[in-house]
Design an enzyme around this catalytic site. Structure first.
Site, mmCIF file in Angstrom:
data_model
loop_
_atom_site.group_PDB
_atom_site.id
_atom_site.type_symbol
_atom_site.label_atom_id
_atom_site.label_comp_id
_atom_site.label_asym_id
_atom_site.label_seq_id
_atom_site.Cartn_x
_atom_site.Cartn_y
_atom_site.Cartn_z
ATOM 1 N N HIS A 255 -58.273 44.272 -43.691
ATOM 2 C CA HIS A 255 -59.313 43.451 -43.093
ATOM 3 C C HIS A 255 -59.031 43.335 -41.598
ATOM 4 O O HIS A 255 -57.899 43.458 -41.146
ATOM 5 C CB HIS A 255 -59.335 42.057 -43.727
ATOM 6 C CG HIS A 255 -59.825 42.050 -45.136
ATOM 7 N ND1 HIS A 255 -61.150 42.263 -45.465
ATOM 8 C CD2 HIS A 255 -59.182 41.856 -46.309
ATOM 9 C CE1 HIS A 255 -61.294 42.196 -46.770
ATOM 10 N NE2 HIS A 255 -60.117 41.963 -47.309
ATOM 11 N N LYS B 37 -60.631 34.926 -38.646
ATOM 12 C CA LYS B 37 -60.171 35.914 -37.682
ATOM 13 C C LYS B 37 -59.858 35.206 -36.363
ATOM 14 O O LYS B 37 -60.442 34.168 -36.055
ATOM 15 C CB LYS B 37 -61.224 37.000 -37.463
ATOM 16 C CG LYS B 37 -61.656 37.693 -38.751
ATOM 17 C CD LYS B 37 -62.619 38.819 -38.478
ATOM 18 C CE LYS B 37 -63.276 39.298 -39.774
ATOM 19 N NZ LYS B 37 -62.311 39.652 -40.797
ATOM 20 N N TYR C 215 -58.563 46.060 -36.257
ATOM 21 C CA TYR C 215 -57.837 46.174 -37.527
ATOM 22 C C TYR C 215 -56.400 46.616 -37.257
ATOM 23 O O TYR C 215 -56.167 47.472 -36.386
ATOM 24 C CB TYR C 215 -58.503 47.209 -38.439
ATOM 25 C CG TYR C 215 -59.925 46.899 -38.833
ATOM 26 C CD1 TYR C 215 -60.212 46.376 -40.094
ATOM 27 C CD2 TYR C 215 -60.979 47.146 -37.959
ATOM 28 C CE1 TYR C 215 -61.527 46.105 -40.468
ATOM 29 C CE2 TYR C 215 -62.288 46.877 -38.322
ATOM 30 C CZ TYR C 215 -62.556 46.355 -39.577
ATOM 31 O OH TYR C 215 -63.855 46.081 -39.943
#
Length: 288
Positions: free
Chosen positions: A233, A264, A225
């Protein structure tokens, strides 16, 4: 699983590590605040006294990752808490007195909450302003509330005691732990080498200001993070591999596709021979 019984004199910045088998747990609120201020997140796994039959909102203790524990010990910010059995006679008595005082405070707090709940129940049954006679219902309700204040008693047998929930991974049985360990091709290195690799990556990313949590459900080692997980997020899924380790192309494709699906970036993190970690980012661009 129990809270640490007694702790010797520690510096204010040193947290007390409770032990459950080989797992580190934090029980004291000030310890949770201390590690959070250092950018370590952990995972709450204790049930809440007033909502024990759910696992959405959890409380103490805080389960630390092995890497978080290692970083605290390396920085001399943590010390093992001795159980009551290891204390001398006076230490055990002091621990017992502190336990009794904590139980008494909990009883008093729960008594107040139970009385408030009973009053709310009366207010639902006798809403203010209802009824035919002017002021009759309000007078009746006020009398009942006064009588409740005078006569209400909270039985000690109704005291809610926090009992920590426990994952199977915290079992004392080595067979259970071995059964739960993932055996994936991307984890080909031996356990000691993998642990050292994970710790070097964790220490390097934390030193760069990132926050890290476990990424087991995303097929990686850590979720990375840019700030506190309560506000941000995760941007990256960190997968720790050694520089000399061979990785199947199918494994690389699988983790890259998974990272794309959850929006991601996958980081292949490999500690180098010199201090530092080599990072390789993977992003899914489609099949040819």
């Amino acid at each position: 699983m129990a809270a640490p019984g007694g702790v010797g004199p520690l510096e204010p910045s040193v947290v007390a590590l409770g032990r459950c088998d080989s797992t580190s747990l934090l029980w004291r609120v000030k310890d949770l605040q201390a590690v959070r201020s250092q950018g370590l997140v952990g995972a709450l796994l204790g049930s809440l006294p007033r909502a024990p039959r759910q696992n959405v909102r959890l409380g103490r203790p805080l389960l630390l990752l092995p890497e978080e524990e290692g970083l605290l010990l390396e920085q001399r910010r943590a010390a093992a808490a001795l159980p009551a059995a290891h204390l001398d006679g006076r230490g055990a008595e002091l621990w017992a007195e502190q336990h009794q005082e904590a139980q008494q405070r909990s009883y008093e707090e729960q008594s107040v909450l139970a009385l408030e709940d009973r009053k709310l129940a009366l207010l639902r049954v006798f809403p203010s302003g209802s009824g035919s006679g002017p002021g009759a219902t309000d007078q009746d309700l006020g009398g009942r509330l006064e009588a409740l204040d005078r006569s209400f008693t909270f039985p000690p047998s109704a005291l809610a005691v926090q009992i920590s929930t426990c994952r199977a991974g915290l079992s004392y049985c080595p067979e259970a732990r071995a059964f739960l360990q993932a055996s994936r091709p991307i984890r080909g290195q031996d356990s000691q080498q993998r642990d050292a690799c994970r710790y070097q990556v964790f220490r390097d990313l934390r030193g760069r200001g990132f926050y890290l949590t476990s990424a087991g459900k995303f097929g990686g080692d850590f979720l990375v993070y840019p700030g506190d997980p309560l506000r941000y997020h995760a941007h990256f899924i960190a997968v720790c591999v050694s520089l000399d380790e061979s990785v199947s192309t199918l494994d690389v494709l699988a983790v890259a596709r998974l990272g794309s699906n959850v929006k991601k970036t996958v980081l292949l993190c490999s500690p180098g021979a010199e201090p530092g970690v080599l990072y390789t980012s993977l992003q899914w661009s489609g099949m040819i």
